[in-house]
Structures are given as structure tokens and as C-alpha cells.
Design a protein around this motif. Sequence first.
Motif, short mmCIF file in Angstrom:
data_model
loop_
_atom_site.label_atom_id
_atom_site.label_comp_id
_atom_site.label_asym_id
_atom_site.label_seq_id
_atom_site.Cartn_x
_atom_site.Cartn_y
_atom_site.Cartn_z
N ARG A 238 0.76 -1.23 0.09
CA ARG A 238 -0.20 -0.03 0.05
C ARG A 238 0.79 1.36 -0.09
NH1 ARG A 238 -0.63 -2.65 5.00
NH2 ARG A 238 0.27 -1.48 6.55
N TYR B 98 -5.77 0.07 1.90
CA TYR B 98 -5.77 0.97 3.28
C TYR B 98 -7.22 0.93 3.87
CZ TYR B 98 -1.50 3.21 2.83
OH TYR B 98 -0.02 3.79 2.39
N SER C 96 -4.27 6.30 9.53
CA SER C 96 -3.36 6.51 8.88
C SER C 96 -3.79 8.01 8.07
CB SER C 96 -2.94 5.64 7.83
OG SER C 96 -2.00 6.11 6.70
#
Length: 474
Positions: A360, A390, A396
Motif C-alpha cells: 500500500r 488501506y 493513517s
Amino acid sequence: MAGKTLLWSLTTAADMTYRMFRQAYERTANTMAHEQGDLSLRSATVSEQTYRRWTSGNIATLPVQPAPQILARMFPGYTARQLLLLKASDTQPTTCPVEPPAPAADIYVRRTGPASNSYSRQSASPDPAGPHRSGWGQDAQGFETAPLPAFREDDWIDAFRRNVDRTLAAGSVSPGQLDLLDERLLLHRRQYISRPPNAMILALLEDLREVQLIASERQPAATQLRLSEMTSVLATLVADALMKLGSLRQARDWYATALTAADDSRNLDMRARVRVQAAMLPYYYGPLDDAVRLASDARVLLQARGSNATTLAFAAAAEARARARNGDNEGALHIMNLAEDAFAAADHTQATDAWAFPERRFLLYLSGIHTYLNQTREAEEVQERALTLYATQQGSIDPALLRIERALCLAREHHLSDAFALAGRAYLDVPADHRTQILGARAQDVLNAAPQQMRTVRAGLELQEILALPRGSQ
């Protein structure tokens, strides 16, 4: 009674300043915390005023715990009462904590008479058992002296060598303690992905302080290298958190510290990795030439020596992305192909670890490369694949960065209203405590991609209003 405590005598004999004493005290407390599982010991310290009272004897009672335990651990063979409340001349250790000195030197020993309150000077003996009291006399100054026993030169040379060997092997930290530090470092790396940068900085600095205290003492070479690796990782994460918060000067300084520690570790992979991480600062905030240089240095370092394929893929992807943004299309394409080949040869991982480089993250870098090469279709495909990976990861900011890069592609295709709206949604969808300066800078890049007169469309004005609000209140 000033200057008459045993603690004063021992610290004076060792040329120990207050700062050195405090460092030893805190290090001992941390060691005891690990051994006893008592985290409260990690905050134990001693002020200069307290240290002066302890050495001068200006105390009526013993300090409260854990100070007596820590002092007794620092000076084996003595109790806190002996160290702080009695005259040095009246106190005998239960065991001798000091190695016998080399021959032909003068040292001071305690007089044993009941009325004595001073130290006596004695010629040192190479005999590990120490001097014999029979045959003692007095010198011209009235100090007690002991005759130097006869010894062979070979015996003294061998004894000196053994002392050197003991010094080389000596260390103030055990392998078990280093393993515990490594476990805490791995926990930081995992938490870094989802915890807000403000909170992470405090946690990182706490452990970095402990590593620094241990590293400030003489350690075996293998231990020192391991501590340098820990320092480089912790300092890099601190720098990255500061960069996210927009503290650019401090971030730049911390990256420099991380580079110094990485080079000191002699770990090739670590040296390259920290350079790639440091390249992020000039990539997002300029100058781009520095980003290209740092990432290129890491790639060349790995290619010249041969190393981890994952780190090589990371370095090449970072370099290609920086070259693409800097307008070097040909160089970006060449290095991107190298990055794809290296990543294909690497052991793939989906680890939730800030120090890992899973697929990713690799796709995030490819998104930047294609975006700045104006390869919109390829960029969109990569962004969709990355966002799917993700989807299961919380906290994140990378998904927001991917959506902002999609907005950049829309702006380059002149779909300005859609671009501004997408950038605004991507920014606001991030939790307030993760909505840091770096996201604002990337959203501003979308505005900057449009001609000045076109930024006044409704969606453009709304994006400007969002970015103008105090961070965390949007």
C-alpha cells in the motif's frame, strides 16, 4: 559536618560531578524499574540541591524510598544510612566495590582508630587481596603507609591486561534490557501509524531519553551499535512527527540527528532507510533537489553494497517521485522501473509498522510518480488499488494523501470544481488530531495547480476557507 559523608568521599574520589551522579542515578533507577516491573522508578531523579545536601551531611533523616534503594544499588556494599548519615571515616563497606589500583600510585585508606576522622595515604598493591596491615608505618606527613609487596613484572602486566579486558566487556545494560527497549520501539512503530503526532512525540522522547542515558556510558561495541540503531529509529520518527505538525526547522534538525546515529550504527540498511525518510521533508516543503539527492544517495548506497530489496524499492520509489515532481520525467521513469523490479523481488509484507514498506505504501509512491508525470489514467488505477488496501487500516493519513493526489489529477485535467471539492472532503474526513500541517500543504497544492483567477470559483473559495481555519476546528 560538611563534606564528611561517605557519599561525598566516594563521588569525590571518582571525580563525579552532579550531572554525572544524576545520570548514574537515573540509569540505575531505570534498570531497577525493568527488573522489578515498577514503572514509577523510571521517573526517579535527584535535584542538584538534594545532591548537595546528601554530600554535605545536612540531613537529619534518611530520604524516602526509592532513593535509599537506588543509592544502595549504585554503591554496592553500603547502605543509604552509611552513605548519607555517617562520617566517611566511621563507615566500613560490607564488600569492596572498587578494583585495586595499579602499583606505584598513592591512594587514601580509612584509619581504623576510634578517634580517627581522616583518610590515610597508602601505596597501591598489585595483589588483588590488598595490602597486609602488618608492617604499616607513617610517612613524613603522618599518613599511615603500607609496604609495597614484591611482585614480578610479568604478574603486573598480566593483571593490567585483565583490567583492560574487564573494561572492554563492561557495560551498564544487560541484553535483556536491550530486548525490552527493542520491544517498546516496535510498539512505537506500530502505534505511530494511528496515534496523533503530538502524543507520539512525547512517548518517543521518553524512550529516547533512556537510550541516550545508556549510550552516554561506556558500553561494549556491539551494544553501542545497537543503541545507535535505536536512536536513529526514534529520532527519525520524532522528525517525521514534527514534519507533519509543520515544525520544519526542528524536523530538519532531528533528521540530521537521525542520520548521525544511523551512520554511527554502521548498519547499511539503516543508513539508507533514514536518508529516504529524511527526503520526505524537502519533497513536501522543498527544495526538491535535496529530496532527489537524499533518496538517490540511499539508492546508490544500497546498489553499491547489495542489500535489502525492500529498502532499495523504497529508496528508488522516493527518488522517482521526487524527480517527477521536480520535472525530470526521463529520470523518474528510469528509476520507477528500478523500483518496480526491486519491489517484485522483495519479501512482501502488510505489516502495520511505520518502519515497514508494504504494497500500500509502494502504491502511494507510484501514485505521486504518475500524478507528476501527468499519467492520469495510471495514477487513478494505482490510487484505487492503494485505497482498497488501506480500507482496513484506521488512523493513517495516507488515504487522504491519495485522494488529494486524485484531486491534483483532476485539476491538471481542468476539472477544477471537482478537484477543489475532493481536496476539501479528503482534508475534513481526517480526524481533527491527525489534520496536521502536511495535509494542509498538500491541499494547498491543489489550489496552486489552478490558475489564480480560477481559484475564485465557489469550490475553490470553500477550500480556501477550510484551510484558513485554525487546525482542528474545521
